[in-house]
Design a protein around this motif. Structure first.
Motif, mmCIF file in Angstrom:
data_model
loop_
_atom_site.group_PDB
_atom_site.id
_atom_site.type_symbol
_atom_site.label_atom_id
_atom_site.label_comp_id
_atom_site.label_asym_id
_atom_site.label_seq_id
_atom_site.Cartn_x
_atom_site.Cartn_y
_atom_site.Cartn_z
ATOM 1 N N ILE A 9 0.838 -1.203 0.000
ATOM 2 C CA ILE A 9 0.000 0.000 0.000
ATOM 3 C C ILE A 9 0.873 1.253 0.000
ATOM 4 C CG2 ILE A 9 -1.543 1.319 1.534
ATOM 5 C CD1 ILE A 9 -2.812 -1.569 2.091
ATOM 6 N N ALA A 10 1.880 1.264 0.876
ATOM 7 C CA ALA A 10 2.738 2.444 0.990
ATOM 8 C C ALA A 10 3.617 2.625 -0.240
ATOM 9 C CB ALA A 10 3.605 2.342 2.246
ATOM 10 N N LYS A 11 3.908 1.539 -0.918
ATOM 11 C CA LYS A 11 4.749 1.628 -2.115
ATOM 12 C C LYS A 11 4.048 2.451 -3.204
ATOM 13 C CE LYS A 11 6.708 -1.703 -5.159
ATOM 14 N NZ LYS A 11 6.884 -3.143 -5.311
ATOM 15 N N VAL A 12 2.741 2.344 -3.243
ATOM 16 C CA VAL A 12 1.970 3.087 -4.239
ATOM 17 C C VAL A 12 1.793 4.546 -3.812
ATOM 18 C CG1 VAL A 12 -0.334 3.287 -5.248
ATOM 19 C CG2 VAL A 12 0.831 1.089 -5.236
ATOM 20 N N HIS A 13 1.528 4.776 -2.537
ATOM 21 C CA HIS A 13 1.365 6.148 -2.048
ATOM 22 C C HIS A 13 1.774 6.216 -0.579
ATOM 23 C CE1 HIS A 13 -1.238 10.043 -2.352
ATOM 24 N NE2 HIS A 13 0.020 10.276 -2.150
ATOM 25 N N THR A 14 2.902 6.873 -0.328
ATOM 26 C CA THR A 14 3.472 6.874 1.022
ATOM 27 C C THR A 14 2.501 7.429 2.061
ATOM 28 O OG1 THR A 14 5.616 7.191 -0.001
ATOM 29 C CG2 THR A 14 5.511 7.531 2.354
ATOM 30 N N SER A 15 1.664 8.381 1.681
ATOM 31 C CA SER A 15 0.738 8.961 2.658
ATOM 32 C C SER A 15 -0.126 7.896 3.316
ATOM 33 C CB SER A 15 -0.172 9.991 1.977
ATOM 34 O OG SER A 15 0.532 11.194 1.800
ATOM 35 N N TRP A 16 -0.415 6.820 2.581
ATOM 36 C CA TRP A 16 -1.273 5.771 3.138
ATOM 37 C C TRP A 16 -0.554 4.818 4.055
ATOM 38 C CZ3 TRP A 16 -6.149 5.968 3.943
ATOM 39 C CH2 TRP A 16 -6.872 6.941 3.228
ATOM 40 N N ARG A 17 0.748 5.048 4.301
ATOM 41 C CA ARG A 17 1.451 4.214 5.265
ATOM 42 C C ARG A 17 0.910 4.474 6.685
ATOM 43 N NH1 ARG A 17 3.775 6.349 9.596
ATOM 44 N NH2 ARG A 17 4.659 8.387 9.306
ATOM 45 N N LEU A 18 0.227 5.595 6.846
ATOM 46 C CA LEU A 18 -0.319 5.941 8.171
ATOM 47 C C LEU A 18 -1.569 5.145 8.511
ATOM 48 C CD1 LEU A 18 0.257 9.736 7.881
ATOM 49 C CD2 LEU A 18 0.956 8.402 9.867
ATOM 50 N N SER A 19 -2.189 4.520 7.511
ATOM 51 C CA SER A 19 -3.491 3.891 7.745
ATOM 52 C C SER A 19 -3.468 2.831 8.829
ATOM 53 C CB SER A 19 -3.986 3.280 6.430
ATOM 54 O OG SER A 19 -2.987 2.428 5.881
ATOM 55 N N ILE A 20 -2.535 1.887 8.718
ATOM 56 C CA ILE A 20 -2.535 0.768 9.668
ATOM 57 C C ILE A 20 -2.052 1.229 11.044
ATOM 58 C CG2 ILE A 20 -1.525 -1.493 10.175
ATOM 59 C CD1 ILE A 20 -1.705 -2.132 7.181
ATOM 60 N N SER A 21 -1.019 2.082 11.083
ATOM 61 C CA SER A 21 -0.558 2.601 12.380
ATOM 62 C C SER A 21 -1.659 3.397 13.068
ATOM 63 C CB SER A 21 0.637 3.537 12.199
ATOM 64 O OG SER A 21 1.760 2.816 11.825
ATOM 65 N N GLY A 22 -2.297 4.256 12.296
ATOM 66 C CA GLY A 22 -3.284 5.171 12.872
ATOM 67 C C GLY A 22 -4.475 4.470 13.468
ATOM 68 N N ASN A 23 -4.858 3.335 12.884
ATOM 69 C CA ASN A 23 -6.025 2.627 13.405
ATOM 70 C C ASN A 23 -5.662 1.386 14.220
ATOM 71 O OD1 ASN A 23 -7.551 4.438 11.731
ATOM 72 N ND2 ASN A 23 -9.189 2.934 11.770
ATOM 73 N N CYS A 24 -4.784 0.569 13.643
ATOM 74 C CA CYS A 24 -4.554 -0.748 14.249
ATOM 75 C C CYS A 24 -3.383 -0.775 15.213
ATOM 76 C CB CYS A 24 -4.356 -1.771 13.137
ATOM 77 S SG CYS A 24 -4.020 -3.432 13.737
ATOM 78 N N TRP A 25 -2.163 -0.569 14.703
ATOM 79 C CA TRP A 25 -0.979 -0.720 15.549
ATOM 80 C C TRP A 25 -0.915 0.360 16.636
ATOM 81 C CZ3 TRP A 25 2.522 -1.442 10.634
ATOM 82 C CH2 TRP A 25 2.316 -2.729 10.127
ATOM 83 N N GLY A 26 -1.596 1.469 16.430
ATOM 84 C CA GLY A 26 -1.660 2.513 17.456
ATOM 85 C C GLY A 26 -2.799 2.226 18.418
ATOM 86 N N PRO A 27 -3.940 2.889 18.239
ATOM 87 C CA PRO A 27 -5.013 2.786 19.238
ATOM 88 C C PRO A 27 -5.573 1.373 19.462
ATOM 89 C CG PRO A 27 -5.669 4.164 17.362
ATOM 90 C CD PRO A 27 -4.226 3.880 17.212
ATOM 91 N N ALA A 28 -5.929 0.656 18.398
ATOM 92 C CA ALA A 28 -6.604 -0.633 18.611
ATOM 93 C C ALA A 28 -5.720 -1.607 19.388
ATOM 94 C CB ALA A 28 -7.011 -1.249 17.267
ATOM 95 N N MET A 29 -4.474 -1.720 18.978
ATOM 96 C CA MET A 29 -3.575 -2.674 19.625
ATOM 97 C C MET A 29 -3.277 -2.267 21.067
ATOM 98 S SD MET A 29 0.022 -4.029 18.096
ATOM 99 C CE MET A 29 -0.589 -5.053 16.789
ATOM 100 N N THR A 30 -3.161 -0.964 21.304
ATOM 101 C CA THR A 30 -2.850 -0.482 22.650
ATOM 102 C C THR A 30 -4.049 -0.672 23.577
ATOM 103 O OG1 THR A 30 -1.448 1.143 21.552
ATOM 104 C CG2 THR A 30 -1.826 1.464 23.901
ATOM 105 N N ILE A 31 -5.251 -0.418 23.056
ATOM 106 C CA ILE A 31 -6.450 -0.656 23.860
ATOM 107 C C ILE A 31 -6.580 -2.157 24.141
ATOM 108 C CG2 ILE A 31 -8.995 -0.542 23.889
ATOM 109 C CD1 ILE A 31 -8.731 2.080 22.211
#
Lengths: 254, 385
Positions: B76-98
């Motif tokens: 995903i990030a290879k096509v558009h770097t801005s979208w590298r934030l998608s998984i961190s922002g939802n999953c590896w950040g808040p969801a995983m920490t909760i």
């Protein structure tokens, strides 16, 4: 409704074709589900959603064709069957259609779906031969499909327009681009695919009386590489004359 | 030791590549130009299970782990770097920490929406005067019995003004430094007193929203405290060790994008009667890019493998992030050179690659911080965790 989808694994459409000892070299090439077969899978899943039943995906191919079957299972098909081609001495459309017909005749089916053409050999033969072998009607290149009261109403593209055909089920339908937009396999779908049944059939066990190919490929060749352009020098009027001469005498288009 | 992907991982890679090519690639230039965040891409990712890595299936997790997550994000990030934030922002950040620190009620209430893409997630640590020195943050959360009152502001928050649910770190015991910080779950749509100001002056990452968040007597219910009171610093470090994988993966993917582009260009561009790839100096550049790209990718895989196996991964994560960010900046720089004048033109992707590469030297631990972590663990000054 029991639905069977016949699929073929083909080269990725962007793959570079390499000939080795006169044969197409599949090593290192990424393989995909034939794109037209993806439309068939999608349609099967939509029919299943509407009418229930089971979707069985069947492919005739070597060991790597299991990847294609697994992908179809990840998209949502229920069961997979691989007819192991490596056990066959030679394969052509006749052989494929015969073994597919034999294998499918032993499973319950109300409709069979497939792609209208495989993007590799582009023969468009297996699906219609299969219908013939099973003695069921077939409609090719379908862009819209409705099913009601065991009747399939298929819209197909013909030269300059469309044609609507009604056939009683069971029937064979081949998918044309435009029929639907195939779904992506979901991540949970990929996880579930591993646990779904994938049966491998040895074609010799099917009891087909004649498994010898009727067609032999004589030779494969790559398209001749494009030649560089030719620049005509000189005054415009003179150059135009020369161009006309070349178009007539060399290119033979005038 | 086995370098091959499993059958499932191969399917994940194929699917993510296909998804990125069809759903993201067509909008790259348009969204760059308009600095536009295409929310529906996140929704689609959620529907397809691309936001549910290492999350229990009862909360909507996809049944897969870190390795599959980085493989997907890479495509995903290879096509558009801005979208590298998608998984961190939802999953590896808040969801995983909760999922790690939350109560059963918190997990049930917030994780499914973050994983399905119904919510845009975020996490807020940085402030105008508090970056690498996390414990110096000034935002306060005052305990008022049945709720907390948050005051202060957060800066450079990814997804800040688009976020529905996010984690916010604030001081609950002033003067106690790292031992006086707590973590809160903030429901942005239902919390008055938060002003969210988009930041439009970024050098790159244009379609990825970034914001300043100003909290003025924002009331956060008591039950939204995540983990123990004053235990937020530890949670924050734990979380960063996960979200940094988004940077590491995104940077590795960017280096791969630059390399692919440069190889194609070097094979097509002809000078002095031959493709420029035939010249040794171009070959030197391609070789450097390839080496660094390969190394970055495998450092990312190694860190993911350690996490999947619940082994200490902090040093590996920092190495992956540090190395991949260097590789990305270097590759973007070289790609621009190889593309010549076209590289400097915005008609080609080189400028975007270079803009997007520079973020990695700063975000989620500067390169200096990661160098310190790698060395500190190696020298025995701190444990790997």
């Amino acid at each position: 409704m029991n639905i069977v989808v016949v699929i073929k694994q083909t080269f990725d459409t962007e793959a570079k074709i390499v000939l080795k000892d006169g044969q197409i070299d599949p090593s290192g090439v990424s393989l995909v589900i034939n794109p037209y077969d993806e439309f068939a899978i999608e349609e099967a899943l939509r029919i299943q959603k509407k009418f229930g039943g089971e979707v069985t995906v069947v492919s005739c191919g070597g060991p790597r064709s299991q990847e294609a079957i697994r992908t179809a299972l990840a998209m949502g098909c229920d069961k997979g069957v691989q007819i192991d081609e490596t056990a066959l001495e030679s394969v052509d459309e006749y052989v494929r259609a015969e073994v597919l017909a034999k294998a499918i005749s032993e499973m319950p089916y109300d409709i069979i779906l497939g792609g209208r053409i495989a993007v590799d050999d582009r023969s468009s033969q297996v699906a219609v031969r299969l219908a013939e072998a099973l003695n069921i009607p077939s409609v090719s290149s379908v862009v819209k499909l409705d099913i009601e009261n065991n009747i399939a109403t298929a819209t197909r593209e013909i030269d300059g327009g469309t044609e609507i055909i009604e056939v009683p089920l069971p029937a064979m339908i081949t998918a044309q681009k435009g029929l639907n937009e195939p779904r992506y396999p979901t991540m949970p779908g990929i996880m579930k695919a591993r646990k779904k049944e994938l049966k491998v059939i040895n074609p010799a066990d099917l009891g087909v009386s004649d498994l010898s190919a009727k067609m032999k490929v004589q030779n494969y060749s790559l398209p001749t590489p494009r030649q560089g352009g030719k620049k005509i020098e000189g005054e415009p009027a003179e150059a135009a004359r020369e161009l006309a001469r070349l178009l007539r005498e060399e290119a033979k288009v005038l | 030791m086995n370098f091959a992907l499993t059958e499932e991982q191969q399917m994940v890679q194929d699917m993510a590549r296909n998804f990125a090519e069809k759903e993201i690639a067509p909008y790259v230039e348009e969204d760059e130009e308009n600095h536009y965040y295409r929310r529906e891409i996140l929704t689609k990712m959620g529907e397809l299970g691309l936001l549910g890595w290492s999350i229990p299936e009862e909360y909507g997790g996809n049944g897969m782990g870190w390795m599959e997550g980085v493989i997907a994000l890479y495509e995903i990030a290879k096509v558009h770097t801005s979208w590298r934030l998608s998984i961190s922002g939802n999953c590896w950040g808040p969801a995983m920490t909760i999922n790690e620190y939350g109560t059963p009620e918190q997990k049930e209430k917030y994780i499914p929406g973050l994983v399905s893409g119904e919510y845009v997630g975020s996490f807020a640590i940085t402030e105008a005067n508090s970056g690498s020195d996390v414990a110096s943050m000034k935002m306060t959360a005052e305990d008022k019995g049945d709720h907390f009152v948050l005051n202060g502001s957060k800066m450079w928050i990814s997804g800040g003004h688009t976020s529905d649910v996010g984690l916010v770190y604030a001081v609950t015991n002033p003067g106690a430094g790292a031992k006086g910080i707590s973590c809160f779950i903030v429901d942005y749509n239902n919390t008055p007193g938060i002003e969210r100001i988009p930041i439009h002056t970024k050098f790159g990452m244009w379609p990825a929203p970034t914001s300043e968040l100003v909290f003025e007597n924002a009331i956060i219910p008591k039950e939204n405290l995540l983990g123990p009171l004053n235990g937020g610093f530890k949670i924050c470090m734990w979380m960063l060790n996960n979200t940094r994988m988004g940077c590491a993966t995104g940077a590795a993917a960017l280096s791969a994008a630059c390399l692919e582009g440069a190889v194609q260009y070097a094979n097509e561009r002809t000078q002095f009667g031959q493709p420029i790839g035939k010249f040794q100096m171009i070959q030197q550049q391609i070789a450097e890019m390839k080496l660094e790209d390969e190394a970055a990718k495998y450092l990312v895989y190694k860190a993911a493998w350690l996490k999947d196996n619940k082994l200490p991964s902090q040093q590996a994560t920092s190495m992956a992030k540090l190395y991949a960010c260097n590789a990305a900046v270097h590759a973007a720089n070289l790609a621009m050179k190889i593309y010549g004048s076209y590289g400097y033109s915005t008609e080609y992707p080189c400028a975007r690659w270079l803009r997007d590469a520079k973020q990695f030297e700063t975000l989620e631990g500067t390169s200096n911080i990661h160098t310190m972590i790698v060395a500190g663990i190696e020298l025995g000054y701190q444990p790997d965790r």
